[in-house]
Design a protein around this motif. Structure first.
Motif, PDB file in Angstrom:
ATOM      1  N   SER A 229     -14.478   0.440  -2.568  1.00  0.00           N
ATOM      2  CA  SER A 229     -14.578   0.728  -3.983  1.00  0.00           C
ATOM      3  C   SER A 229     -15.841   0.217  -4.431  1.00  0.00           C
ATOM      4  CB  SER A 229     -13.189   0.467  -4.579  1.00  0.00           C
ATOM      5  OG  SER A 229     -12.191   1.079  -4.386  1.00  0.00           O
ATOM      6  N   GLY A 238      -8.052   4.313  -5.519  1.00  0.00           N
ATOM      7  CA  GLY A 238      -6.466   3.977  -6.158  1.00  0.00           C
ATOM      8  C   GLY A 238      -7.023   2.492  -7.019  1.00  0.00           C
ATOM      9  N   ASP A 239      -6.275   1.500  -6.977  1.00  0.00           N
ATOM     10  CA  ASP A 239      -6.608   0.393  -7.641  1.00  0.00           C
ATOM     11  C   ASP A 239      -7.679  -0.476  -6.901  1.00  0.00           C
ATOM     12  OD1 ASP A 239      -6.569  -2.009  -9.214  1.00  0.00           O
ATOM     13  OD2 ASP A 239      -4.509  -2.444  -8.613  1.00  0.00           O
ATOM     14  N   SER A 240      -9.042  -0.075  -6.782  1.00  0.00           N
ATOM     15  CA  SER A 240     -10.170  -0.841  -6.041  1.00  0.00           C
ATOM     16  C   SER A 240      -9.829  -1.102  -4.816  1.00  0.00           C
ATOM     17  CB  SER A 240     -10.296  -2.191  -6.983  1.00  0.00           C
ATOM     18  OG  SER A 240     -10.545  -2.009  -8.090  1.00  0.00           O
ATOM     19  N   GLU A 266      -4.735  -0.901  -0.978  1.00  0.00           N
ATOM     20  CA  GLU A 266      -5.356  -1.323  -2.449  1.00  0.00           C
ATOM     21  C   GLU A 266      -4.637  -2.519  -3.154  1.00  0.00           C
ATOM     22  OE1 GLU A 266      -3.995   1.519  -5.535  1.00  0.00           O
ATOM     23  OE2 GLU A 266      -2.961   2.733  -3.877  1.00  0.00           O
ATOM     24  N   TYR A 267      -5.157  -2.980  -4.264  1.00  0.00           N
ATOM     25  CA  TYR A 267      -4.384  -4.059  -4.973  1.00  0.00           C
ATOM     26  C   TYR A 267      -3.072  -3.330  -5.356  1.00  0.00           C
ATOM     27  CZ  TYR A 267      -8.692  -6.849  -4.322  1.00  0.00           C
ATOM     28  OH  TYR A 267      -9.566  -7.462  -4.006  1.00  0.00           O
ATOM     29  N   GLU A 268      -2.018  -4.331  -5.170  1.00  0.00           N
ATOM     30  CA  GLU A 268      -0.691  -3.839  -5.728  1.00  0.00           C
ATOM     31  C   GLU A 268       0.060  -4.939  -6.592  1.00  0.00           C
ATOM     32  OE1 GLU A 268       1.391  -2.893  -2.164  1.00  0.00           O
ATOM     33  OE2 GLU A 268       0.428  -0.847  -1.866  1.00  0.00           O
TER      34      GLU A 268
END
Length: 268
Positions: A229, A238-240, A266-268
């Motif tokens: 990303s 999604g989230d970077s 992705e980061y969660e």
């Protein structure tokens, strides 16, 4: 075989005493620089349109929908040694359903990797892509076609690759090596995170290397493509997150792209 002393790698001054082990671990990599400009059909790129000869078909997923064209690598543009091909075109596709439904996986119905040998590149190729008019690109993580330029170099084992333990044990990792008590691990993370778009070299993981606890997954020992990303480039998973394709080095040397591990994180 190249002597490890011939590998020119970046080493921060804090790690200079570990030069030998760093260079022993070093692997070739092509760092990709995406430029927001159109590319010719045969050139390396993110997004846009693929080079398809009249003997090829645009891949479809398990829902019988055309896959989204993710990336194309023309190996003739890069100075990569074996096991990578010296020429030919490698294409990466993902399903329109891929990101919404699948996060950590290697499900072949959600992606396709196909190789076009150099001898076939100049055959008659498809120029009419109107069949893609109904493709839904609303959630496609790459917003613009981007031509790819590359810098070929060597890089040491990355901070999150499970093979880091083959070169540096946990005792070294936690040892303070600077006057302000920063540890070896702190410096290593700053220097060798490996969070770039790349072909070859070592991967970057947000959580941990998925191969760490699995001998069967360690079969996928070569990073075929990594896309990360990047807000400035308008690439966002999604989230970077990151997306990676892995292959076995022997199969790569034989131009066999039938066995690929596809990984989204992705980061969660």
């Amino acid at each position: 075989m190249m002597n490890h002393y011939e590998k020119n790698i970046y080493i921060p001054k804090e790690l200079i005493n570990f030069h030998t082990r760093l260079t022993q671990s070093a692997e070739q990599v092509a760092i990709l620089n995406p430029l927001r400009q159109p590319a010719f059909l045969h050139e390396s790129k993110f997004a846009g349109l693929p080079l398809l000869t009249d003997k090829m078909v645009h891949p479809k997923d398990n829902h019988n929908q055309y896959m989204l064209f993710l990336a194309q690598i023309n190996f003739a543009e890069f100075a990569l040694e074996q096991p990578f091909p010296k020429d030919g075109i490698l294409q990466f596709y993902i399903s329109q359903q891929c990101y919404d439904q699948v996060k950590h996986h290697s499900t072949y119905g959600y992606f396709k990797v196909q190789y076009l040998p150099a001898t076939e590149i100049h055959q008659h190729y498809v120029q009419d892509f109107t069949y893609l008019s109904d493709v839904n690109e609303v959630n496609f993580p790459i917003q613009h076609e981007m031509k790819l330029l590359a810098t070929t170099q060597f890089e040491p084992v990355s901070a999150t690759d499970y093979r880091l333990n083959d070169y540096f044990n946990s005792e070294i990792m936690h040892t303070a090596i600077t006057l302000d008590d920063r540890s070896f691990e702190d410096i290593y993370l700053e220097s060798y995170l490996a969070a770039e778009h790349k072909i070859g070299g070592y991967p970057y993981f947000i959580h941990q290397d998925f191969r760490k606890q699995s001998l069967s997954l360690q079969h996928y020992d070569t990073l075929l493509l990594q896309i990360v990303s990047n807000d400035e480039q308008k690439i966002m998973w999604g989230d970077s997150g990151i997306i990676s394709f892995f292959i076995n080095s022997e199969k790569l040397a034989n131009h066999d792209f039938s066995d690929i591990y596809f990984h989204i994180e992705e980061y969660e």
